[in-house]
Each structure stands twice: as structure tokens, then as C-alpha cells.
Design a protein around this motif. Structure first.
Motif, PDB file in Angstrom:
ATOM      1  N   ASP A 183       8.833   4.974   5.048  1.00  0.00           N
ATOM      2  CA  ASP A 183       7.404   4.926   5.094  1.00  0.00           C
ATOM      3  C   ASP A 183       6.614   3.494   5.122  1.00  0.00           C
ATOM      4  O   ASP A 183       5.554   3.342   5.984  1.00  0.00           O
ATOM      5  N   ALA A 234       2.215   1.666  -3.559  1.00  0.00           N
ATOM      6  CA  ALA A 234       1.274   2.226  -4.507  1.00  0.00           C
ATOM      7  C   ALA A 234       1.104   3.649  -4.108  1.00  0.00           C
ATOM      8  O   ALA A 234       0.681   4.415  -5.273  1.00  0.00           O
ATOM      9  N   GLU A 235       1.226   4.190  -3.018  1.00  0.00           N
ATOM     10  CA  GLU A 235       1.031   5.541  -2.780  1.00  0.00           C
ATOM     11  C   GLU A 235       2.478   6.456  -2.768  1.00  0.00           C
ATOM     12  O   GLU A 235       2.326   7.613  -2.739  1.00  0.00           O
ATOM     13  N   GLY A 283       5.310   6.067  -1.405  1.00  0.00           N
ATOM     14  CA  GLY A 283       5.974   6.376  -0.130  1.00  0.00           C
ATOM     15  C   GLY A 283       7.282   5.872  -0.407  1.00  0.00           C
ATOM     16  O   GLY A 283       7.541   5.025  -1.136  1.00  0.00           O
ATOM     17  N   ARG A 319       0.820  -1.128   0.134  1.00  0.00           N
ATOM     18  CA  ARG A 319       0.042   0.044   0.101  1.00  0.00           C
ATOM     19  C   ARG A 319       0.950   1.342  -0.041  1.00  0.00           C
ATOM     20  O   ARG A 319       0.512   2.250  -0.856  1.00  0.00           O
ATOM     21  N   ALA A 320       1.842   1.315   0.747  1.00  0.00           N
ATOM     22  CA  ALA A 320       2.866   2.390   0.844  1.00  0.00           C
ATOM     23  C   ALA A 320       3.642   2.590  -0.555  1.00  0.00           C
ATOM     24  O   ALA A 320       3.551   3.786  -1.069  1.00  0.00           O
ATOM     25  N   ARG A 349       4.548   1.803   8.109  1.00  0.00           N
ATOM     26  CA  ARG A 349       3.016   1.305   7.743  1.00  0.00           C
ATOM     27  C   ARG A 349       3.173  -0.074   8.269  1.00  0.00           C
ATOM     28  O   ARG A 349       2.116  -0.768   8.756  1.00  0.00           O
TER      29      ARG A 349
END
Length: 204
Positions: free
Chosen positions: A89, A82-83, A85, A79-80, A93
Motif C-alpha cells: 500500500d 499511519a493508516e 496500510g 501516511r500509509a 501511495r
């Protein structure tokens, strides 16, 4: 209509939950199959239909629980990424995901940590395998951070990954046992500062 495999998964989940709470309360040796069946609300034969023995049930419980933790860590890292980060980061997470897991499954976490220190258990090799699967997810993010130049090449990846996982486990258990008035945000913030200072702040 519910399939037989779905029903079996649901039954196993009930048995895992019953076993983990009983073993956390009484210890493995003192917990009986009868008690597990009663706590799960099933017949004793159902336990043996799903597992050959109490030891096999416990071994599969370890696989199941650590598998859930590993999946949540991996999902947090993805998720990090994909964003957009950084790898730090992503590690942050993952710390949060670990705390959420431990808060959701406190009895399993206590059991898992206790078993890490025991020797001569039938499931010792299984425990080492599933532990490494969880740590490997953290190792991958550290390695990617070093390769991308985000983290220092001097980082000892296996030890740092093990230390980060251990930090989350021990801090979370201490939080639940001795500082339950703290929020998950408090604990995450404290561990995040350690991460930023020790890992994030070691760039060459």
C-alpha cells in the motif's frame, strides 16, 4: 514583516522556475543568465547574488527539485503507515505521489531524466547523490516489507527500487507526451496493477 531569508527563498524559487522552463525549451548551453533573469523578472545581478554561476544554479535546481520529490515520496509512505496500510500500500501511495509530482513539475522531470543520461557534466556527482536519496526512500519501504514477511526475501531491493522509480518517471513522461487525454487515475491504476503483480504478488 517578510524576513530576508524568506525573500531570498522566494527569489530562488522564481529563478528555479525560470531556469527549468528555459533549459527544458532550449537546453542548458543555449540558455543564458540574461534570459533566466528576464524570465524570472529580476535583475541579472540578482542571479549572481544567489548563485555563483549558471552551473551552480542548475546544480541547486536539481537538489531542490529532487528534494521535493523525495519529500513527497516519504510523506506518502508515512501516511500509509499511519493508516495501518501494508508496505505494498505504501509503495502504491508513493507511485501516486510520484505521478502527482511529475504532473505538477513536468519541465523539471523532463530535465532530470535527460540529465541522468548525460556524462561529463559538472553536476554529475550531485545528480547521483540526489537520485540515490529518492531511490533510498523506496528501498527503505521494500526492506521493511521483506523484514515483515510481506514481500519475498528474494527481491533485489536496490534494483527493484530503481525499477519502480524508473517505471513512474518513464510512464508519466509517456503519458504527458503521447497520451495526454489519459487521467492521472488511469496512469496510476495501470502502474498499480504492475506493482501488485510483480512486487505484491511475489510473496514466498
Amino acid at each position: 514583516m517578510e524576513s530576508s531569508s524568506t525573500r531570498r527563498q522566494a527569489t530562488r524559487a522564481k529563478l528555479y522556475e525560470a531556469a527549468v522552463t528555459l533549459i527544458a525549451e532550449k537546453g542548458f548551453s543555449a540558455t543564458t543568465v540574461d534570459e533566466i533573469a528576464e524570465r524570472a523578472g529580476v535583475a541579472k545581478g540578482t542571479v549572481y547574488y544567489n548563485f555563483a554561476s549558471k552551473a551552480e544554479l542548475f546544480e541547486e535546481l536539481l537538489r531542490h527539485g529532487v528534494g521535493l520529490l523525495t519529500a513527497s515520496l516519504r510523506e506518502a509512505a508515512e501516511r500509509a503507515a499511519a493508516e495501518g496500510g501494508s508496505k505494498v500500500d505504501a509503495l502504491d501511495r508513493m507511485i501516486r505521489a510520484g505521478l502527482v509530482f511529475i504532473d505538477t513539475y513536468p519541465a523539471f522531470t523532463q530535465l532530470y531524466v535527460a540529465e541522468l543520461w548525460r556524462t561529463n557534466r559538472a553536476w554529475q556527482s550531485t545528480l547521483m547523490v540526489v537520485r540515490q536519496q529518492a531511490v533510498a526512500v523506496v528501498e527503505d519501504v521494500l526492506r521493511e516489507g521483506v523484514e515483515a514477511g510481506e514481500l519475498s526475501s528474494e527481491i533485489d531491493i536496490p534494483l527493484t527500487a530503481a525499477a519502480l522509480v524508473g517505471m513512474v518517471l518513464v510512464a508519466a513522461l509517456d503519458w504527458q507526451a503521447f497520451q495526454p487525454e489519459r487521467t492521472i487515475d488511469d496512469v496510476h491504476a495501470a502502474l498499480s496493477r504492475l506493482l501488485q503483480g510483480r512486487v505484491g504478488g511475489t510473496r514466498a
